[in-house]
Design a protein around this motif. Structure first.
Motif, PDB file in Angstrom:
ATOM      1  N   SER A  72      26.262  54.547  29.893  1.00  0.00           N
ATOM      2  CA  SER A  72      26.372  53.201  28.778  1.00  0.00           C
ATOM      3  C   SER A  72      27.349  53.133  27.852  1.00  0.00           C
ATOM      4  N   GLU A  73      28.667  54.025  28.110  1.00  0.00           N
ATOM      5  CA  GLU A  73      29.583  53.274  27.660  1.00  0.00           C
ATOM      6  C   GLU A  73      31.101  52.206  27.764  1.00  0.00           C
ATOM      7  N   ASP A  74      31.379  51.745  26.404  1.00  0.00           N
ATOM      8  CA  ASP A  74      31.958  50.803  26.869  1.00  0.00           C
ATOM      9  C   ASP A  74      33.768  51.464  27.015  1.00  0.00           C
ATOM     10  N   SER A  75      33.603  52.371  28.591  1.00  0.00           N
ATOM     11  CA  SER A  75      34.892  52.867  29.208  1.00  0.00           C
ATOM     12  C   SER A  75      36.577  52.635  28.750  1.00  0.00           C
ATOM     13  N   PHE A  76      37.182  53.099  28.088  1.00  0.00           N
ATOM     14  CA  PHE A  76      38.206  52.786  28.134  1.00  0.00           C
ATOM     15  C   PHE A  76      39.376  51.119  27.160  1.00  0.00           C
ATOM     16  N   MET A  77      37.443  50.492  26.929  1.00  0.00           N
ATOM     17  CA  MET A  77      37.724  49.436  25.598  1.00  0.00           C
ATOM     18  C   MET A  77      38.664  49.568  24.833  1.00  0.00           C
ATOM     19  N   ASP A  78      38.524  50.826  23.383  1.00  0.00           N
ATOM     20  CA  ASP A  78      39.441  51.344  23.194  1.00  0.00           C
ATOM     21  C   ASP A  78      41.010  51.438  23.125  1.00  0.00           C
ATOM     22  N   GLU A  79      41.567  52.093  24.337  1.00  0.00           N
ATOM     23  CA  GLU A  79      42.567  52.397  24.804  1.00  0.00           C
ATOM     24  C   GLU A  79      43.278  50.472  25.275  1.00  0.00           C
ATOM     25  N   LEU A  80      42.465  49.678  25.423  1.00  0.00           N
ATOM     26  CA  LEU A  80      42.867  48.185  26.078  1.00  0.00           C
ATOM     27  C   LEU A  80      43.234  47.722  25.028  1.00  0.00           C
ATOM     28  N   GLN A  86      47.460  45.667  32.962  1.00  0.00           N
ATOM     29  CA  GLN A  86      47.086  43.694  33.434  1.00  0.00           C
ATOM     30  C   GLN A  86      46.520  43.847  32.215  1.00  0.00           C
ATOM     31  N   VAL A  87      45.207  44.364  32.436  1.00  0.00           N
ATOM     32  CA  VAL A  87      44.596  42.999  31.168  1.00  0.00           C
ATOM     33  C   VAL A  87      44.499  43.665  29.765  1.00  0.00           C
ATOM     34  N   ALA A  88      45.357  45.149  29.701  1.00  0.00           N
ATOM     35  CA  ALA A  88      45.492  45.280  28.352  1.00  0.00           C
ATOM     36  C   ALA A  88      46.522  44.266  27.557  1.00  0.00           C
ATOM     37  N   ILE A 148      37.103  44.557  36.402  1.00  0.00           N
ATOM     38  CA  ILE A 148      38.983  43.673  36.490  1.00  0.00           C
ATOM     39  C   ILE A 148      39.467  45.085  36.128  1.00  0.00           C
ATOM     40  N   TYR A 149      38.919  46.637  35.433  1.00  0.00           N
ATOM     41  CA  TYR A 149      39.889  47.328  34.553  1.00  0.00           C
ATOM     42  C   TYR A 149      40.033  48.771  35.317  1.00  0.00           C
ATOM     43  N   MET A 150      38.835  48.899  36.045  1.00  0.00           N
ATOM     44  CA  MET A 150      38.612  50.595  35.828  1.00  0.00           C
ATOM     45  C   MET A 150      37.437  50.708  36.917  1.00  0.00           C
ATOM     46  N   ASP A 151      38.000  52.094  38.158  1.00  0.00           N
ATOM     47  CA  ASP A 151      36.763  52.191  38.798  1.00  0.00           C
ATOM     48  C   ASP A 151      35.357  52.974  38.191  1.00  0.00           C
ATOM     49  N   GLU A 152      34.071  52.324  38.614  1.00  0.00           N
ATOM     50  CA  GLU A 152      33.325  52.811  37.951  1.00  0.00           C
ATOM     51  C   GLU A 152      32.549  53.462  38.226  1.00  0.00           C
ATOM     52  N   ARG A 153      33.106  53.477  39.539  1.00  0.00           N
ATOM     53  CA  ARG A 153      32.202  55.026  40.140  1.00  0.00           C
ATOM     54  C   ARG A 153      32.692  56.195  39.458  1.00  0.00           C
ATOM     55  N   ARG A 154      33.581  56.187  39.997  1.00  0.00           N
ATOM     56  CA  ARG A 154      34.599  56.834  39.120  1.00  0.00           C
ATOM     57  C   ARG A 154      35.097  57.724  37.827  1.00  0.00           C
ATOM     58  N   ARG A 155      34.802  57.109  37.196  1.00  0.00           N
ATOM     59  CA  ARG A 155      35.305  56.430  35.393  1.00  0.00           C
ATOM     60  C   ARG A 155      36.620  56.318  36.172  1.00  0.00           C
ATOM     61  N   GLU A 156      36.930  55.948  36.123  1.00  0.00           N
ATOM     62  CA  GLU A 156      38.639  56.082  36.090  1.00  0.00           C
ATOM     63  C   GLU A 156      39.011  54.810  35.640  1.00  0.00           C
ATOM     64  N   ARG A 157      40.757  54.201  35.250  1.00  0.00           N
ATOM     65  CA  ARG A 157      41.319  53.965  35.074  1.00  0.00           C
ATOM     66  C   ARG A 157      41.688  52.614  36.918  1.00  0.00           C
ATOM     67  N   GLY A 158      41.490  51.340  36.252  1.00  0.00           N
ATOM     68  CA  GLY A 158      41.739  50.666  37.714  1.00  0.00           C
ATOM     69  C   GLY A 158      43.439  50.212  37.654  1.00  0.00           C
ATOM     70  N   PRO A 159      43.514  49.777  39.189  1.00  0.00           N
ATOM     71  CA  PRO A 159      45.467  49.591  39.576  1.00  0.00           C
ATOM     72  C   PRO A 159      45.980  48.227  38.602  1.00  0.00           C
ATOM     73  N   PRO A 173      28.913  46.520  33.066  1.00  0.00           N
ATOM     74  CA  PRO A 173      28.833  46.610  33.882  1.00  0.00           C
ATOM     75  C   PRO A 173      28.783  45.654  34.884  1.00  0.00           C
ATOM     76  N   SER A 174      29.324  45.923  36.359  1.00  0.00           N
ATOM     77  CA  SER A 174      30.041  44.695  37.027  1.00  0.00           C
ATOM     78  C   SER A 174      28.999  43.615  37.942  1.00  0.00           C
ATOM     79  N   VAL A 175      27.726  44.510  38.180  1.00  0.00           N
ATOM     80  CA  VAL A 175      26.510  44.007  38.461  1.00  0.00           C
ATOM     81  C   VAL A 175      25.240  44.233  37.653  1.00  0.00           C
ATOM     82  N   GLY A 176      24.556  43.214  37.230  1.00  0.00           N
ATOM     83  CA  GLY A 176      23.276  43.394  36.395  1.00  0.00           C
ATOM     84  C   GLY A 176      21.870  43.936  37.177  1.00  0.00           C
TER      85      GLY A 176
END
Length: 294
Positions: free
Chosen positions: A52-60, A266-268, A251-262, A175-178
């Motif tokens: 349910s988290e907006d993961s890493f949004m605060d970091e971005l 750039q998104v930040a 666009i900014y993370m691996d949703e399954r692993r909950r890790e920052r993406g490549p 989430p990337s898909v509904g």
């Protein structure tokens, strides 16, 4: 009675040494400090709760502080208390005891299990093993929800008084898909202005233009038009503008692993470009404008 016992404070309001513009960036759903009592009461594990988290949004948006923009972040998780709801959107099926008469028990969000004290996480999984006491729900609202909104309102009022207008950018991710297979592919970002009611029309147009030129696909108000924060704090006729931005997590993370993406950095960086362009808008162009006191 459960108290929020994260190592961090429940929320933070960080102000720049020098303000670039009357623009506040708010991340209400990126909190990841889970109280131990809450985890023990949950029937699902921590990775499931964290969906349910907006993961890493605060970091971005964190670097915007050094660029002259205030940043607000909530540390408790939205599945514990959701500050993007009315204060008392509560599902009577969740609680033992009688809810106060003023509780909103019939909203669409309550029906979906996503009230102020959520019953489910985003993908529909029930959170709690047993019912909560009404006192527990009211305690969370009094000690977390209300202090956050009091602090945010004070900040907004002070900025409005100083600059004559204020823009609140409410930052979320999706989430990337509904849930529904029938839902079309989600764009990279969705701008929400409560169907033109929460801010001056030039703001979503500017967001769409800047983000489009940066290479992102952008939607407006579908599937998210903005929640309680956008609706409650947006009053463009009084110079109070609130706009929501939802980032597609892919666009900014691996949703399954909950890790920052490549593309995380750039998104930040691109969000910083958006903030800088937003800061160049003449304040008077936003509509009704209260000249700052001398």
């Amino acid at each position: 009675m459960t108290d929020f016992d994260g190592e961090s404070p429940p929320f933070e309001i960080m102000e720049p040494a020098e303000w670039r513009a009357p623009i506040i960036f708010n991340s209400p759903h990126s909190g990841s400090a889970y109280p131990d009592d809450f985890l023990r009461a949950s029937r699902i594990d921590l990775p499931s709760l964290r969906r349910s988290e907006d993961s890493f949004m605060d970091e971005l948006i964190a670097d915007l502080l050094s660029r002259g923009f205030p940043v607000v972040r909530v540390h408790f998780p939205r599945c514990y208390v959701d500050v993007n709801r009315e204060p008392y959107e509560l599902d009577p099926r969740m609680f033992t005891g009688r809810l106060p008469s003023f509780a909103n028990t019939r909203s669409m969000r309550v029906a979906g299990g996503l009230g102020t004290i959520p019953r489910v996480v985003g993908d529909g999984q029930e959170i709690y093993r047993d019912r909560l006491s009404v006192d527990e729900a009211l305690h969370r609202i009094e000690t977390l929800y209300k202090p956050y909104h009091r602090a945010l309102r004070r900040l907004i009022n002070r900025v409005h008084q100083q600059f004559g207008t204020v823009v609140l950018v409410d930052c979320h991710s999706m989430p990337s898909v509904g849930v529904s297979r029938d839902e079309p592919r989600r764009p990279d970002m969705v701008i929400g202005d409560r169907y033109g009611t929460s801010c001056a029309s030039l703001l979503p147009e500017l967001f769409e233009d800047v983000l489009g030129r940066l290479g992102y696909s952008v939607g407006r108000n579908k599937p998210y038009a903005g929640g309680f924060i956008t609706e409650h704090y947006g009053n463009p006729a009084s110079g109070l503008h609130a706009i929501q931005i939802e980032l597609n997590r892919a666009i900014y993370m691996d949703e399954r692993r909950r890790e920052r993406g490549p593309r995380f950095a750039q998104v930040a960086s691109d969000l910083a470009v958006l903030a800088e362009v937003l800061a160049t808008v003449p304040l008077g162009d936003l509509g009704p404008f209260q000249a700052a006191a001398e």
